[in-house]
Enzyme design. Structure first.
Site, mmCIF file in Angstrom:
data_model
loop_
_atom_site.group_PDB
_atom_site.id
_atom_site.type_symbol
_atom_site.label_atom_id
_atom_site.label_comp_id
_atom_site.label_asym_id
_atom_site.label_seq_id
_atom_site.Cartn_x
_atom_site.Cartn_y
_atom_site.Cartn_z
ATOM 1 N N CYS A 162 14.391 -5.545 -0.299
ATOM 2 C CA CYS A 162 13.628 -6.169 -1.558
ATOM 3 C C CYS A 162 12.735 -7.024 -1.201
ATOM 4 O O CYS A 162 13.355 -8.220 -1.160
ATOM 5 C CB CYS A 162 14.755 -6.211 -2.572
ATOM 6 S SG CYS A 162 15.709 -4.923 -3.281
ATOM 7 N N GLU A 165 6.635 -7.770 -4.195
ATOM 8 C CA GLU A 165 6.685 -8.095 -5.419
ATOM 9 C C GLU A 165 5.326 -7.524 -6.228
ATOM 10 O O GLU A 165 4.326 -7.395 -5.512
ATOM 11 C CB GLU A 165 6.900 -9.595 -5.816
ATOM 12 C CG GLU A 165 8.263 -10.183 -5.237
ATOM 13 C CD GLU A 165 8.598 -11.553 -5.304
ATOM 14 O OE1 GLU A 165 9.478 -12.166 -5.058
ATOM 15 O OE2 GLU A 165 7.580 -12.183 -6.169
ATOM 16 N N PRO A 166 5.277 -7.620 -7.521
ATOM 17 C CA PRO A 166 3.996 -7.237 -8.267
ATOM 18 C C PRO A 166 2.872 -7.938 -7.917
ATOM 19 O O PRO A 166 1.837 -7.375 -7.532
ATOM 20 C CB PRO A 166 4.344 -7.373 -9.631
ATOM 21 C CG PRO A 166 5.832 -6.994 -9.847
ATOM 22 C CD PRO A 166 6.479 -7.813 -8.581
ATOM 23 N N SER A 168 3.012 -9.987 -4.859
ATOM 24 C CA SER A 168 2.825 -10.382 -3.416
ATOM 25 C C SER A 168 3.206 -9.126 -2.673
ATOM 26 O O SER A 168 4.730 -8.604 -2.564
ATOM 27 C CB SER A 168 3.894 -11.498 -3.115
ATOM 28 O OG SER A 168 5.348 -11.168 -3.482
ATOM 29 N N GLN A 374 -6.474 21.242 7.441
ATOM 30 C CA GLN A 374 -7.913 22.016 7.493
ATOM 31 C C GLN A 374 -7.633 23.247 8.416
ATOM 32 O O GLN A 374 -8.523 24.205 7.982
ATOM 33 C CB GLN A 374 -8.827 20.820 8.326
ATOM 34 C CG GLN A 374 -10.161 21.367 8.354
ATOM 35 C CD GLN A 374 -10.785 21.245 6.860
ATOM 36 O OE1 GLN A 374 -10.198 20.482 5.940
ATOM 37 N NE2 GLN A 374 -11.924 21.839 6.627
ATOM 38 N N GLY A 377 -6.746 26.339 6.330
ATOM 39 C CA GLY A 377 -7.744 26.525 5.531
ATOM 40 C C GLY A 377 -7.301 26.502 3.914
ATOM 41 O O GLY A 377 -6.241 25.511 3.786
ATOM 42 N N GLY A 378 -7.550 27.404 3.048
ATOM 43 C CA GLY A 378 -7.084 27.303 1.663
ATOM 44 C C GLY A 378 -5.344 27.271 1.596
ATOM 45 O O GLY A 378 -4.764 26.620 0.966
ATOM 46 N N GLU A 401 5.515 -1.102 5.163
ATOM 47 C CA GLU A 401 6.251 -2.049 6.275
ATOM 48 C C GLU A 401 5.015 -2.878 6.839
ATOM 49 O O GLU A 401 4.943 -3.118 7.928
ATOM 50 C CB GLU A 401 6.793 -0.982 7.210
ATOM 51 C CG GLU A 401 7.678 -0.094 6.804
ATOM 52 C CD GLU A 401 9.204 -0.613 6.521
ATOM 53 O OE1 GLU A 401 9.027 -1.790 6.010
ATOM 54 O OE2 GLU A 401 10.031 -0.036 6.932
#
Length: 419
Positions: A162, A165-166, A168, A374, A377-378, A401
């Protein structure tokens, strides 16, 4: 270590597949083998090859078959991780006297690269958990080490880091979460953002402000789930990393014993940064695993997919793309391993090399995975195919990180200061 060696001899590579035509790396390895030029075991000792094989086998048998389901249903695979801990992967570079495996940073990188071929998201969480356990083992006293580390190494308990922060993120030293000393407890108030495992984990290694502004006012506390005043935000909906929950962690007058402080007051920022140096190698190693898997998936797709009457593998343009992917992969692996050795040896270039590894490897490995998509493809854009999950899961590695922009700042600062 002895247990890991014994397991290396006992576990055998399994055959698995995920979804429609989803040819996994492990099937590719069995059927065609890994080309010598990208073989991740090249240059390793016999012992390192043994636990690398254990990690590859675990990834193949216990992670890869469930990777898509964990992602789709957002499952935090507790039991699978506890099985990984039985192999010694819950505290890889934690000391053996408190339940760790006591391996080196290079050994750790080898293991995380192998595990992430089976599920990047889950391996990335395991790497964060390992970082937290190492921080307690390294900076805690004997009482703290004996209290927390054995359960973390066995993954009977899980840990979260932890720092963010919102307000920082990259500017971590400006954090506002405060811890006021009252008698033999700190009263903790504030919140943390984007916490991996938040709400589902048991132990929270928290950076908080016990002094004045700046990094020297920051200390490190260890909180346990169930502490009064500890709560969590909503589970975030993410592009990738869906096998690990991400939530805000909120502290409202949480009373934390002084005995749960790691190190002295004011040492928290140093502890946090030392943890992140290793974390940057770990997350780069997870990117390596995704890129390695993607190269093999692209190679195999090129061999079976036909357009204009011939296999894609006959296209010189795609041959060149595959060659570039392989070259970037090997260059990335060499840089990560060099950084890991530097950190283990405590060399003066360790911090810069860790930053270089995180910057270069996460950028290049994302490029590799994206190019592999790529080439598909699809089909590569369908969730039936594994390559798209590697792309989604490692995109965030360029952000967390320490963003790759911050890595450039650290490297430049080192160059200019030394000049």
């Amino acid at each position: 270590m002895a247990a890991v060696r014994a397991l290396a001899r006992g576990v055998r590579l399994g055959s698995n597949s995920i979804g429609r035509n989803r040819s996994l790396i492990f099937n590719s390895v069995q059927r065609r083998g890994i080309a010598a030029c990208i073989d991740p075991s090249i240059g390793l000792t016999d012992e390192q090859k043994e636990f690398q094989k254990v990690a590859f086998d675990f990834a193949a048998n216990e992670m890869a078959p469930h990777m898509a389901e964990w992602d789709l249903k957002e499952i935090f695979p507790v039991e699978a991780m506890r099985k990984a801990a039985q192999l010694g992967f819950g505290g890889i570079y934690v000391n053996p006297d408190v339940g760790g495996s006591g391996l080196s940073r290079l050994d750790t990188s080898i293991i995380f690269e192998a595990l992430s071929t089976g599920c990047v998201s889950t391996t990335a969480y395991i790497s964060i958990h390992n970082m937290c356990a190492w921080m307690i083992d390294t900076f805690g006293n004997n009482e703290q080490r004996e209290k927390f580390c054995p359960d973390l190494c066995s993954m009977q308990k899980f840990a979260s880091y932890c720092l963010t922060e919102p307000g920082s993120g990259s500017d971590a030293a400006s954090l506002l979460t405060s811890a006021k000393l009252q008698g033999d407890h700190y009263i903790l108030n504030g919140s943390k953002a984007f916490i991996s495992g938040g709400g589902d984990t048991d132990v929270y290694v928290v950076m908080c402000r016990t002094g004045g502004k700046g990094p020297k006012g920051i200390s490190c506390l260890v909180l346990e789930k169930g502490t009064p005043g500890l709560s969590f935000g909503k589970k975030e909906k993410k592009v990738g990393w869906n096998s690990q929950p991400t939530r805000a962690v909120i502290f409202e007058d949480c009373a934390v014993p002084v005995t749960n402080r790691l190190g002295a007051e004011g040492e928290g920022f140093t502890i946090a940064m030392k943890g992140l140096n290793g974390g940057r190698i770990n997350i780069a190693s997870c990117s390596l695993g995704a890129a390695h898997a993607s190269v093999l998936l692209a190679r195999d797709h090129m061999c079976v997919r036909k357009q204009f009457g011939e296999a894609l593998s006959n296209s010189q343009f795609l041959q060149f793309k595959l060659a570039e992917m392989a070259t970037k992969l090997v260059a990335s692996r060499l840089l990560v391993r060099q950084a890991a050795v530097a950190l283990q040896e405590g060399r003066p270039d360790a911090v810069s090399l860790c930053s270089m590894a995180k910057l270069f490897v996460t950028d290049e490995c994302f490029s590799i995975c994206n190019q592999a998509l790529q080439i598909h493809g699809g089909y590569g854009y369908l969730k039936d195919y594994a390559v798209q999950q590697y792309v989604r899961d490692i995109r965030v590695h360029q952000i967390l990180e320490g963003t790759n922009e911050v890595m450039r700042m650290i490297i430049a600062r080192s160059l200019l200061t030394e000049s």
